[in-house]
Design an enzyme around this catalytic site. Sequence first.
Site, PDB file in Angstrom:
ATOM      1  N   TRP A  91     -16.734  -5.979  43.898  1.00 24.44           N
ATOM      2  CA  TRP A  91     -18.054  -6.421  43.459  1.00 24.44           C
ATOM      3  C   TRP A  91     -19.054  -5.268  43.495  1.00 24.44           C
ATOM      4  CZ3 TRP A  91     -19.317 -11.714  46.239  1.00 24.44           C
ATOM      5  CH2 TRP A  91     -18.409 -12.677  45.776  1.00 24.44           C
ATOM      6  N   LYS A 126     -18.186  -7.553  38.373  1.00 17.20           N
ATOM      7  CA  LYS A 126     -16.845  -7.552  38.973  1.00 17.20           C
ATOM      8  C   LYS A 126     -16.004  -6.468  38.316  1.00 17.20           C
ATOM      9  CE  LYS A 126     -17.229 -12.261  40.411  1.00 17.20           C
ATOM     10  NZ  LYS A 126     -17.922 -13.261  39.608  1.00 17.20           N
TER      11      LYS A 126
END
Length: 559
Positions: free
Chosen positions: A461, A456
């Site tokens: 992501w 993250k």
Amino acid sequence: MAAASMETTMDHTNTPALAGQMMRQPLLISALLRHADRYYGSREIVSRREDGSLHRYTWRDCHSRTRRLAKALGALGVQAGERVATLAWNGYRHLELYYAISGSGAVMHTINPRLHAEQLAFIINDAQDSIVFFERSMLLLIATIAPACPSVKAFVLLGDAGERPDMLRIPNVLCYEELIAGHPDDYEWPLLDEQAASSLCYTSGTTGNPKGVLYSHRSTMLHSYASVMPDALNLSSRDCIMPVVPMFHVNAWGLPYSAALVGAKLVLPGAALDGKSLYELCEREGVTVSAGVPTIWLGLLDHAREQGLGFRSFRRAVVGGSACPPAMMEAFRSRHQIEVVHAFGMTELSPVGTVCTLQAHHLDLPEHEQRQILQSQGRVLFGVDMKVTGDDGAELPWDGQASGHLMVRGPWVIGAYYGQAANSALDEGWFATGDVASISADGYLRITDRSKDVIKSGGEWIGSIDLENIAMAHPGVQQAACIGVFHPKWDERPLLVVVRKPGALVDRAALLDYYSGKIAKWWTPDDVVFVDTLPVGATGKVLKNRIREQFRDYRLPTA
Ligand code: AMP
């Protein structure tokens, strides 16, 4: 968007207004072995024993010995629903146990012998196993755990008559061949309820205690039917199947069942899973299809390359359990003309959920585009339904871009973990796999990560699988794992952990440079560390949590 989520899961049936009038034959595991005996009785089953020697017999012999074993279980007082455990490699006695235990109505509990002793004892106690069958090489392990497993009435050594290991003073040790010796093979398989529990397997348990997944005869049979189909594992009676994937983990992906269903020859490699042993068995027995996790194939490919060897009959390698690196697919294809069949599954899915094959409209595409498709985890087997959802639970579009939580449902998907209330593992009728994935417009699943492995970075992501696949395509890289490590500005940034190929000199700069043009620049790992080996778990998968632990305090270079 596909109309995937319109119906709800049906886990009950109503009394029909007009009942169909076909035979009410339950779907039972024993029928597979009876079928293999009756219609493919002379097809062989070849097993490598612990001493390295080969044992060979036929499906007919297997059925005969299995019925004797079922009688022996009855004589030991094993009741329907009772859990009987195995700690065993892929071999003929393990196969007999698969069919005798489930077929007689008890529950076949396969246990991974590579787990720690405490974990083994936990699993045996949780399942309340009454008998444990084990291999000779596990004697010490059994002696260690026996005092901590009060539910076990007998331990049975998978050995020849007279091999009783008295010296370790394990209470109630029996010997397999002595156990079945006194029984004839006239056992009649009972007509069980197809919803009855047939086998039990605990999840790998990388976090917390392992949890049990309890399969039924019906779920196993439907999974077997579906998994042999041409766009699935494509198995037939002409195949010679070598399951490298262990019979102690998710029923060796169902291959002991599907091999009987199609009447294939079965080759069981025992404990010797090194490249040389697998190669020799493959060539000697004429294996056409084999299945295993990516790490196992590294050894086989290396052995063939180092010795300059080719394969005479090996045509398809089913790869699953972790993402198959494209470089591995390429090595199989270009060096050996072996097709890699990429499959996705998990213990909770019996295990096969998706398999990657091309569709008619792909056949005219240029080869490199076909290969790109074949690198994905593929399409569902009929029976399984899937969707990806955002954090708010809403279904995401099938555009090959939007990635979210992978949810599945189907008749061989878990409803509840062993001992838990019905359907307690479900979220509005779907099982959350814990994987992050996207689905393309024509239904191809692409796993980008396990939820807990996603990196993250600045609220976005980064999927670690893509980064690892690129690194593993570098000629100097043997294995690579990518993890998120702390970064003061972005929260996390990717760190690449690499095992070099023997003799390779590849360095940090060359590897980072290798990413250029292959992914968005901000996805490029911030740093590379070289290690001698990566930690591998009991099922042959790289243990990311262990690597994260190892590099918890790692400081990335600033600038
Ligand atoms: P297990 O229950 O131990 O078999 O592990 C299941 C998990 O393995 C899945 O939830 C995925 O995270 C991973 N997995 C299985 N097959 C694949 C695949 N082909 N590509 C990527 N991950 C996979």
